[in-house]
Design a protein around this motif. Sequence first.
Motif, mmCIF file in Angstrom:
data_model
loop_
_atom_site.group_PDB
_atom_site.id
_atom_site.type_symbol
_atom_site.label_atom_id
_atom_site.label_comp_id
_atom_site.label_asym_id
_atom_site.label_seq_id
_atom_site.Cartn_x
_atom_site.Cartn_y
_atom_site.Cartn_z
ATOM 1 N N SER A 1 1.894 6.972 -1.396
ATOM 2 C CA SER A 1 2.844 8.078 -1.588
ATOM 3 C C SER A 1 2.516 8.843 -2.868
ATOM 4 C CB SER A 1 4.281 7.543 -1.661
ATOM 5 O OG SER A 1 4.681 6.977 -0.433
ATOM 6 N N GLU A 2 2.233 8.101 -3.935
ATOM 7 C CA GLU A 2 1.882 8.722 -5.208
ATOM 8 C C GLU A 2 0.598 9.531 -5.085
ATOM 9 O OE1 GLU A 2 1.602 5.616 -8.053
ATOM 10 O OE2 GLU A 2 3.700 5.007 -7.875
ATOM 11 N N ALA A 3 -0.393 8.953 -4.414
ATOM 12 C CA ALA A 3 -1.696 9.612 -4.295
ATOM 13 C C ALA A 3 -1.621 10.893 -3.469
ATOM 14 C CB ALA A 3 -2.714 8.655 -3.678
ATOM 15 N N LEU A 4 -0.786 10.904 -2.436
ATOM 16 C CA LEU A 4 -0.702 12.065 -1.551
ATOM 17 C C LEU A 4 0.302 13.108 -2.016
ATOM 18 C CD1 LEU A 4 -0.805 10.335 1.961
ATOM 19 C CD2 LEU A 4 -2.710 11.341 0.688
ATOM 20 N N GLY A 5 1.189 12.717 -2.909
ATOM 21 C CA GLY A 5 2.196 13.660 -3.382
ATOM 22 C C GLY A 5 3.295 13.906 -2.372
ATOM 23 N N GLN A 6 3.366 13.068 -1.348
ATOM 24 C CA GLN A 6 4.426 13.118 -0.332
ATOM 25 C C GLN A 6 4.822 11.685 -0.006
ATOM 26 O OE1 GLN A 6 6.201 15.417 1.164
ATOM 27 N NE2 GLN A 6 5.161 17.325 0.600
ATOM 28 N N GLN A 7 6.057 11.509 0.367
ATOM 29 C CA GLN A 7 6.542 10.175 0.698
ATOM 30 C C GLN A 7 5.873 9.644 1.962
ATOM 31 O OE1 GLN A 7 8.586 8.491 -1.279
ATOM 32 N NE2 GLN A 7 8.512 6.669 -0.007
ATOM 33 N N VAL A 8 5.360 8.421 1.899
ATOM 34 C CA VAL A 8 4.869 7.710 3.076
ATOM 35 C C VAL A 8 6.002 6.790 3.509
ATOM 36 C CG1 VAL A 8 3.161 6.101 3.978
ATOM 37 C CG2 VAL A 8 2.468 7.857 2.329
ATOM 38 N N VAL A 9 6.558 7.057 4.677
ATOM 39 C CA VAL A 9 7.772 6.374 5.130
ATOM 40 C C VAL A 9 7.435 5.322 6.177
ATOM 41 C CG1 VAL A 9 10.048 6.662 6.178
ATOM 42 C CG2 VAL A 9 9.092 8.482 4.724
ATOM 43 N N ILE A 10 7.748 4.069 5.877
ATOM 44 C CA ILE A 10 7.498 2.992 6.824
ATOM 45 C C ILE A 10 8.557 2.992 7.920
ATOM 46 C CG2 ILE A 10 7.547 0.482 7.133
ATOM 47 C CD1 ILE A 10 6.072 0.200 4.535
ATOM 48 N N GLU A 11 8.090 2.937 9.169
ATOM 49 C CA GLU A 11 8.970 2.799 10.320
ATOM 50 C C GLU A 11 8.617 1.500 11.032
ATOM 51 O OE1 GLU A 11 9.174 6.072 12.998
ATOM 52 O OE2 GLU A 11 9.546 7.554 11.424
ATOM 53 N N ASN A 12 9.517 0.540 11.024
ATOM 54 C CA ASN A 12 9.296 -0.729 11.716
ATOM 55 C C ASN A 12 9.673 -0.560 13.183
ATOM 56 O OD1 ASN A 12 10.306 -1.615 8.705
ATOM 57 N ND2 ASN A 12 8.704 -2.955 9.506
ATOM 58 N N ARG A 13 8.678 -0.669 14.051
ATOM 59 C CA ARG A 13 8.875 -0.496 15.488
ATOM 60 C C ARG A 13 8.405 -1.760 16.201
ATOM 61 N NH1 ARG A 13 11.962 4.096 16.662
ATOM 62 N NH2 ARG A 13 11.440 5.706 15.142
ATOM 63 N N GLY A 14 9.238 -2.811 16.168
ATOM 64 C CA GLY A 14 8.860 -4.089 16.748
ATOM 65 C C GLY A 14 9.000 -4.120 18.259
ATOM 66 N N GLY A 15 8.412 -5.180 18.847
ATOM 67 C CA GLY A 15 8.533 -5.393 20.285
ATOM 68 C C GLY A 15 7.205 -5.579 20.967
ATOM 69 N N ALA A 16 7.180 -6.522 21.935
ATOM 70 C CA ALA A 16 5.993 -6.783 22.763
ATOM 71 C C ALA A 16 4.762 -7.117 21.929
ATOM 72 C CB ALA A 16 5.701 -5.603 23.686
ATOM 73 N N GLY A 17 4.962 -7.921 20.877
ATOM 74 C CA GLY A 17 3.829 -8.352 20.066
ATOM 75 C C GLY A 17 3.109 -7.223 19.365
ATOM 76 N N GLY A 18 3.816 -6.146 19.080
ATOM 77 C CA GLY A 18 3.216 -5.002 18.401
ATOM 78 C C GLY A 18 2.793 -3.885 19.331
ATOM 79 N N VAL B 1 0.821 -1.213 0.000
ATOM 80 C CA VAL B 1 0.000 0.000 0.000
ATOM 81 C C VAL B 1 0.855 1.263 0.000
ATOM 82 C CG1 VAL B 1 -1.723 1.305 1.315
ATOM 83 C CG2 VAL B 1 -1.889 -1.186 1.158
ATOM 84 N N GLN B 2 1.994 1.214 0.649
ATOM 85 C CA GLN B 2 2.818 2.409 0.870
ATOM 86 C C GLN B 2 3.163 3.172 -0.402
ATOM 87 O OE1 GLN B 2 6.760 1.424 1.113
ATOM 88 N NE2 GLN B 2 7.535 3.459 1.634
ATOM 89 N N GLY B 3 3.668 2.467 -1.417
ATOM 90 C CA GLY B 3 4.112 3.152 -2.632
ATOM 91 C C GLY B 3 2.988 3.880 -3.340
ATOM 92 N N ARG B 4 1.849 3.208 -3.470
ATOM 93 C CA ARG B 4 0.704 3.828 -4.149
ATOM 94 C C ARG B 4 0.147 4.998 -3.352
ATOM 95 N NH1 ARG B 4 -2.049 0.564 -7.720
ATOM 96 N NH2 ARG B 4 -3.233 2.473 -8.154
#
Length: 317
Positions: free
Chosen positions: A51-68, A46-49
Amino acid sequence: MKKALVFLMGLAMAAVAYAEQWPAKPVRFIVPYPPGGGTDVIARIVQGRLSEALGQQVVIENRGGAGGALGTAEAAKAAPDGYTLLLISVAFPTSIAFNRLPQDMMKSFDPVAMLGSGPALLVVPASSPANSVGDLLNLLRQRPGALNAAAAGIGSFQHMATELFRLQSKTNFVIVQYKGGGPALTDTIAGQVQFNLGSLVQMMPHVRSGKLKALGVSGAKRNAAMPDVPTIAEAGVPGYEVSNWWGILSPAGTPQPVLDRLYKEINVILDSPETRKRFELEGAEVIRMKPAEITSFVAKETEQWTRVVKEAGIKPE
C-alpha cells in the motif's frame, strides 16, 4: 503491415500511459480463505508495505470456500486492469488436482511474484497427553479411527499434508474439514480435535502462547524459528516432507507495465530486512522467482499433487 505496426505501437503507448496513472484507486487483494489462516497471515505481511509503495490502499478481501476455489474463480473473472490481485498457495494446484478448477486455470492469470514458503507444524492441544510425534503415533495406533485431525477444507494445504501423514505413518484417523485454517485452529485449541497439521505460520503464535504443543515440523530440516522441534521424519515418520508456498497472480491480460511495477515493488518489499525478519518469525522464508518460473513451478506442483490425490484415493465432496 505498416498499419499493423502503428496499431501495435499505439497499444504499447496506451499501456505505458495507463501504467503511469495506475493505481488511481484502491487495489483489491483477494485471499481465498477466511481470516486467521496461514495464507491470510502472509498476505497481511505484504499488504501494508505494498500500500505504501503504490500510494493507494491494498484492501484484503477474504473469500473462503471450496478449498480456495471460490475466491480464485472470482479473481479470474475480474477485469485485467491491475486492480485485482490473488494470493495463491499450494491449494491452487491441489484444487486443480481435485477438478475444482480447470486444468488450464493458470491461463486465466498472469504471474506477478512469488513470496515465500513454509513447512507445516504438527500440533496438539495443550491438554493433549501427546508430547512427541511418537506419542501421537502410539495414540493413533491404539485407537484406530477414533481420533480426529483438523483440516482447512478438502484440497487445502492442511488436508494434503495430513493425508500424506496418514499414508506414510500407516495410521487411521478421521480428518474433519473446516471452511478455512482459522476455524480449524479454533477447534484445535479448544480440544475439539486431537491434532492439526497446518501451516507453521499460522500455528506459531499459539505455540508461543502455550495454547498448543508443537510436536514436529514437516520440512526436510528443523526450522530456525523452532530449532528444538524435530522434523516429523526424524521423529517417527521417515521420508515425510511437505511445505506450503505463497505467490501473487493477476487476471490474464493485465498491462505489462503494471505487472512489471508490481513485480518490482513486491520484490523490494521481500528484500527488506524487516519483511525477511517477519517471515522468519513466522517460520517461513522469502522465495523469489521470475514470472515465467512461477508458471513452470505451478505446473510441477499440479502434476505432483494430482499424483498424490490419485494414489491416496481422495475424493472431492
